[in-house]
Design an enzyme around this catalytic site. Structure first.
Site, PDB file in Angstrom:
ATOM      1  N   ASP A  73      12.190  49.944  33.462  1.00  0.00           N
ATOM      2  CA  ASP A  73      11.751  50.284  31.366  1.00  0.00           C
ATOM      3  C   ASP A  73      11.782  48.445  32.007  1.00  0.00           C
ATOM      4  OD1 ASP A  73      12.463  52.672  31.986  1.00  0.00           O
ATOM      5  OD2 ASP A  73      13.969  52.139  30.213  1.00  0.00           O
ATOM      6  N   LYS A 118       9.114  52.985  23.829  1.00  0.00           N
ATOM      7  CA  LYS A 118      10.693  52.711  24.184  1.00  0.00           C
ATOM      8  C   LYS A 118      11.214  52.227  22.992  1.00  0.00           C
ATOM      9  CE  LYS A 118      14.932  51.942  26.650  1.00  0.00           C
ATOM     10  NZ  LYS A 118      15.361  51.391  27.854  1.00  0.00           N
ATOM     11  N   LYS A 149      10.648  57.470  23.802  1.00  0.00           N
ATOM     12  CA  LYS A 149      12.337  56.984  24.316  1.00  0.00           C
ATOM     13  C   LYS A 149      13.226  56.294  23.228  1.00  0.00           C
ATOM     14  CE  LYS A 149      15.407  55.287  27.848  1.00  0.00           C
ATOM     15  NZ  LYS A 149      15.407  54.103  29.242  1.00  0.00           N
TER      16      LYS A 149
END
Length: 327
Positions: free
Chosen positions: A159, A227, A263
């Site tokens: 991430d 995300k 996400k």
């Protein structure tokens, strides 16, 4: 999640090669995307948030939401013991009920990946934050070393955070090239790669138009997921922001044939909240995204509420918040 070499050509993206050839071309493309109707987006998100599902549909949604959780701890006080306990919970969320599914992943700092991997093995993915999380303010050498170290420790997913300062200053090609370089740093010796999630920190992007631009920028650069947030800045995930991102991945697949995951992370704490997001996924992107391979919740406290609601449905009794381990 499927693993492929990140350098493999993607036929659907070939048409966009000229778009990413220069800063000026990329800026023209991103600023040429249709603008987001703020009032319309917020009204639609609010409307979808009023949908209600019951009985068997709710039971299915609760299990799906559990399977979509990236169970997260990203604190300076994290210890090997703490993340091992979290990993055990990710693997068996309710030890008294083996029918409860495992979560999608455990998300930790890169130096703790090995501790989690020792518990979950290959049954649950291990995600590591990288690239000078949460600020993204470091040299590329440091960011790439951070990424390679996490991959070497066994991370299944990375991430990364974008440099919001560069993005907001209009240096889009710089952000694009950082994502491409980070993706290349995710390559393992066997040619497979850790999946890449690109974090925008939408609370700092200021407008929905910027969220749409960041979404397309990251997708053109080859991310596997987009995300919302680090969870360190407020507001974090919101329904309208996630709506814009879901529209972007839907439109991107229609244009290129490439499917990208989404996400939302930060601030999603209750089963009721999670179900609102699942309704939105189904209505905006479609049921292809109703799968942990394509939609995740980044959360630390959400899992307990999902477990409490599930127990209520299966036993008729509502357990208190201390019935399950506190993370």
């Amino acid at each position: 999640m499927p693993t492929t070499a990140p350098t493999d050509p993607v036929p659907g993206l070939a048409a966009y090669a000229e778009v990413t050839a220069s800063d000026a071309a990329l800026r023209r493309f991103l600023h040429g995307l249709p603008g987001v109707d703020q009032v319309g987006a917020e009204a639609r998100a609010a409307g979808l948030g009023t949908r209600s599902i019951k009985t068997t549909a709710k039971a299915w949604a609760l299990d799906l939401a559990i399977r979509m959780v990236d169970l997260t701890t990203l604190e300076g006080q994290d210890t090997p013991g703490k993340v091992r306990a979290l990993a055990a919970k990710a693997l068996r969320p309710d030890p008294a009920d083996p029918s409860v599914p495992s979560v999608a992943a455990v998300c930790v700092y890169g130096d703790l990946v090995g501790e989690v991997k020792a518990i979950v093995g290959d049954e649950v993915n291990v995600a590591a934050v990288a690239t000078a999380f949460p600020s993204g303010r470091a040299s590329m050498e440091v960011k790439l070393a951070d990424t390679r170290d996490a991959v070497a420790n066994g991370a299944d997913e990375i991430d990364m955070v974008i440099d919001r300062g560069a993005f907001l200053a209009g240096r889009y090609l710089q952000v694009f090239e950082e994502i491409v370089a980070t993706r290349e740093a995710c390559v393992r010796p066997d040619g497979s790669h850790a999946h890449l999630k690109v974090i925008f920190e939408t609370g700092e992007l200021q407008t929905y138009d910027n969220v749409r631009r960041a979404s397309w920028l990251a997708m053109l650069a080859g991310t596997d997921f987009i995300k919302t947030s680090t969870g360190k800045v407020q507001p974090a995930a919101t329904l309208p922001v996630t709506l814009v991102m879901l529209e972007a991945v839907r439109d991107f697949r229609e244009a290129t044939g490439v499917q990208i995951g989404v996400k939302p992370a930060g601030g999603i704490r209750t089963a009721k909240d999670a179900i609102k997001y699942l309704v939105m996924v189904n209505e905006v992107a479609g049921d292809d995204w109703l799968d942990p391979d394509w939609f995740r919740f980044g959360a630390s406290t959400l899992l307990n509420d999902l477990l409490m609601q599930r127990t209520k449905m299966t036993t008729g009794r509502y357990s208190g918040p201390d019935y399950f381990t506190l993370d």
